[in-house]
Design a protein around this motif. Structure first.
Motif, PDB file in Angstrom:
ATOM      1  N   PHE A  74       0.871  -1.585  -0.126  1.00  0.00           N
ATOM      2  CA  PHE A  74      -0.106   0.178   0.016  1.00  0.00           C
ATOM      3  C   PHE A  74       0.928   1.301   0.382  1.00  0.00           C
ATOM      4  O   PHE A  74       0.554   2.238   0.458  1.00  0.00           O
ATOM      5  CB  PHE A  74      -1.416  -0.211   1.321  1.00  0.00           C
ATOM      6  N   ASP A  82      -7.758   3.693   0.068  1.00  0.00           N
ATOM      7  CA  ASP A  82      -6.748   2.697   1.031  1.00  0.00           C
ATOM      8  C   ASP A  82      -7.680   2.168   2.003  1.00  0.00           C
ATOM      9  O   ASP A  82      -7.095   0.928   2.692  1.00  0.00           O
ATOM     10  CB  ASP A  82      -5.533   2.678   0.601  1.00  0.00           C
ATOM     11  N   LEU A  87      -7.031  -2.032   3.337  1.00  0.00           N
ATOM     12  CA  LEU A  87      -5.635  -2.075   4.130  1.00  0.00           C
ATOM     13  C   LEU A  87      -6.081  -2.943   5.548  1.00  0.00           C
ATOM     14  O   LEU A  87      -4.831  -3.574   6.005  1.00  0.00           O
ATOM     15  CB  LEU A  87      -5.120  -0.751   4.276  1.00  0.00           C
TER      16      LEU A  87
END
Length: 568
Positions: free
Chosen positions: A385, A407, A411
Motif C-alpha cells: 500500500f 485505501d 488496508l
C-alpha cells in the motif's frame, strides 16, 4: 566525681528507660552519603561502564558459549545491553522466590529491541521478523513501552543479531538496567490533527545528545521517560518517572506540563505535576536535570526503594522543583496551567485524520503477541500500500501512517488477514498482559497465553460491551501490565485450591484508573482467584455490573459503590 543521673531522671514520661536514638542508615545518596557502594549491585556498576560488556559478548562469550559468562556480567551488566536470561521451562510458579535466580534461569536470553517514540517502518519490522524467525523460535511481542521483545536467543547469535538491527537503525543497548529506558512518544507525533505540539525534536535531542553520555549510565535504578504533545495523553504519564504532556499556556502558547515520580509495582504512586509550563526547546534540559537529581539524590542502598518516586514522596513536589531550578537548571521554571485530563480513549484504534488530509490506521495484535512470520507479512502489506511509516504504541497497537482515504477499507482487510484486528471488540482492545511464567523468573502465573484465551472466551460468553473494561494480567507484583490501574487487574500469586494444592492464581484489583479519578483500584479482602477460574470470575463480575449499572455509569464508578459480594 561527676553526678550520676538517677533512674527516674533517665526515664521518659511513660516510665520507660530512654535509649539513644539509632543513627539513621545512609540511603546511598551520592550528594549526601558519598559514593561508597552499599551493596553488590552498586559495586559492580562502579567497576566499569556497564556497556563495556558488549565487546566481551562479541569477542569472548559468543565464541565460548553461555557457560563462559561470569555471574556479574550475566546479571546485572547484560541488562545494559537489553538482555536478560529467561526462565527455565520446567520450573513452576511455586518455585519463584523460593530458589536462587541462577537456578531459575535458562541458558537462553530475552532481547529487548528499542523503538524510541515508536518509530518503525516496513523495513524495520521485516528485519525484526527475520531475526525472530531465524534466531528466536519466531517469538515477537510488542510491549507497553513501544518495544519488541524476542526470546530463545542464544549468546552465540547475539553479535549477528546486533549487526542486522544496526543495519536499520535499531539497537538493544540501554533496553534494560539502571539507565534511562526507551523514551515513550506519541506514535502520531507531527501527524495527528488532534495534536497540541510535536515533541519529536525533544525526543531526538535526548536520544542523540544525552542517552550516549556515560553520566546517565549509572542511575540508582531504571528511569522511565515519556514525551507526548497529543491531546489524548497517549503515553501513560501518570506512571512514569518523568513525563511531558502537551499543554497550552495562555501567554506563551503550546508547550508541555511536566510530571515526576510516578510508578507502580508494590508501592504504586501517581506522578505529580511540577506546576510548570516548559517550552519545547527546554524539554531536554529539564529531562536531564531530573535524571541528574535521581542520579545524585536517589536512594541506592535498598533496591526496592531505588526509584525516583520514593525521593519525590520524601521531598514533596515543591522541594523537588526548587532543587531542580536552583541546583540543576540555574533558573526558575515558568509557572503553568494544569492540563485537563483526557477522559476518553488514549489508544489510536481505527482510522483517524492526519494534518495533511491523509489518515492513519490503528490495529491491534491480541496482547501484543506476534510471530516473526507475521511481522514479515505485515511489512509486505504495508509495502503493497506504499506505506513507509509504522508506529508502535504504549497500548501495544500498530499504526500505519499516510493512508489514502480510498485505501482504508482494503488496508484494514489485508491487515486482518495477517492476524491483526482493525475492529477489535472492547475485550480485545482493552486487555494487556506481561510476559508471565512462560519466560519471566519473577512470575508466579501464566499470563500471555491465558489472556489470549480469555479474550476469546469473553467474546463468546458475553459478546461486546458498550463501555471500556480494561483487563490486566500480571504474573508477579511488579505490575509490568499495570495491574493497579486496570478496571480488572490480576496479580499473579501461588494460591491454595480446595484440595490443598499449591497452584497458579491471582489477587484481584478492581476499578483502577489512569485518567479521571486516577487511583489504584479496590482489593476484595481475602479474595483470590485460581488461574483456571479467571474466565468465570470476569464473566460473573461483568454480569453484575451490567445488571446494576446506572445510565452512563463506568465500570470504575460501579466498583466504588458495589457490594463486596458482587465483586467476588
Amino acid at each position: 566525681m561527676a553526678p550520676t543521673a538517677t533512674v527516674t531522671e533517665a526515664r521518659g514520661k511513660a516510665g520507660a528507660v530512654k535509649r539513644p536514638a539509632r543513627a539513621k542508615k545512609p540511603e546511598g545518596q551520592w550528594k549526601i552519603d558519598g559514593r561508597s557502594p552499599l551493596n553488590h549491585a552498586e559495586e559492580v556498576k562502579q567497576e566499569e561502564d556497564a556497556l563495556a560488556v558488549k565487546q566481551r559478548v562479541i569477542d569472548v562469550y559468543s565464541q565460548q558459549g553461555f557457560d563462559s559468562i561470569p555471574a556479574d556480567d550475566l546479571n546485572p551488566r547484560f541488562k545494559w545491553l537489553g538482555i536478560y536470561t529467561q526462565r527455565r521451562q520446567d520450573l513452576g510458579g511455586e518455585l519463584t522466590g523460593q530458589v536462587p535466580d541462577d537456578q531459575l534461569q535458562d541458558k537462553y536470553l530475552m532481547m529487548r529491541v528499542r523503538f524510541d517514540g515508536g518509530l518503525a517502518s516496513p523495513e524495520r519490522l521485516r528485519v525484526v521478523g527475520e531475526i525472530s524467525r531465524d534466531y528466536a523460535r519466531s517469538t515477537a511481542d510488542f510491549t507497553d513501552r513501544q518495544n519488541i521483545q524476542l526470546h530463545w536467543i542464544r549468546i552465540e547469535d547475539v553479535p549477528a543479531i546486533w549487526d542486522r538491527l544496526e543495519s536499520v537503525g535499531l539497537t538493544t543497548l540501554l533496553g534494560c538496567g539502571d539507565v534511562p529506558r526507551i523514551i515513550l512518544g506519541s506514535p502520531v507525533a507531527g501527524v495527528s490533527a488532534e495534536e497540541i505540539i510535536d515533541a519529536t525534536p525533544a525526543i531526538e535531542r535526548i536520544q542523540q545528545e544525552l542517552l550516549p553520555n556515560p553520566e546517565f549510565h549509572n542511575l540508582p535504578r531504571k528511569f522511565k521517560s515519556a514525551i507526548s504533545g497529543h491531546s489524548r495523553q497517549d503515553v501513560t504519564h501518570e506512571i512514569q518517572d518523568i513525563c511531558f504532556v502537551g499543554s497550552v499556556h495562555p501567554e506563551h502558547g503550546p508547550g508541555f506540563e511536566c510530571f515526576v515520580g510516578g510508578g507502580l509495582s508494590t508501592n504504586p504512586m501517581i506522578a505529580q505535576s511540577l506546576g510548570a509550563w516548559i517550552p519545547l526547546d527546554e524539554v531536554p534540559d529539564v529531562w536531564a536535570g531530573v535524571a541528574r537529581i535521581f542520579r545524585d539524590y536517589g536512594f541506592r542502598r535498598l533496591r526496592n526503594r531505588a526509584r525516583l518516586k520514593f525521593l519525590v514522596a520524601q521531598w514533596g513536589i515543591e522541594k523537588f522543583r526548587e532543587v531542580l531550578e536552583t541546583e540543576y537548571l540555574g533558573r526558575p521554571l515558568i509557572d503553568g496551567p494544569h492540563q485537563p485530563i483526557n477522559p476518553g480513549y488514549r489508544d489510536h484504534i481505527g482510522a483517524h485524520p492526519q494534518k495533511d488530509g491523509k489518515f492513519y490506521l490503528g490495529v491491534k495484535p491480541t496482547v501484543g503477541h506476534t510471530t516473526g512470520e507475521q511481522l514479515i507479512a505485515i511489512a509486505d502489506v504495508a509495502e503493497r500500500f506504499g506505506i513507509e511509516r509504522i508506529r508502535t504504541t504504549a497500548e501495544k497497537e500498530l499504526l500505519f501512517l499516510d493512508v489514502e482515504r480510498t485505501d482504508l477499507t482494503a488496508l484494514s482487510d489485508a491487515l486482518d488477514e495477517t492476524g491483526l484486528f482493525s475492529k477489535p471488540s472492547e475485550w480485545r482492545r482493552n486487555i494487556i498482559s506481561c510476559t508471565g511464567l512462560e519466560f519471566c523468573k519473577l512470575a508466579h502465573a501464566t499470563t500471555k497465553a491465558r489472556a489470549v484465551e480469555l479474550v476469546d472466551e469473553l467474546e463468546d460468553r458475553i459478546g461486546d460491551i458498550d463501555v471500556p473494561v480494561r483487563i490486566a494480567l500480571n504474573g508477579c507484583p511488579n505490575s509490568c501490565a499495570r495491574t493497579q490501574v486496570a478496571d480488572i487487574g490480576f496479580k499473579g500469586q501461588t494460591v491454595t485450591d480446595d484440595q490443598g494444592n499449591r497452584v497458579e492464581g491471582f489477587q484481584v484489583h478492581l476499578g483502577g484508573s489512569m485518567n479521571i479519578n486516577a487511583n489504584f483500584g479496590r482489593k476484595v479482602k481475602g479474595h483470590k482467584v485460581i488461574a483456571d477460574e479467571v474466565g468465570n470470575y470476569v464473566v460473573r463480575v461483568v454480569e453484575h455490573f451490567k445488571q446494576q449499572r446506572h445510565e452512563e455509569e463506568t465500570f470504575q464508578e460501579w466498583v466504588q459503590r458495589a457490594d463486596e459480594e458482587d465483586l467476588k
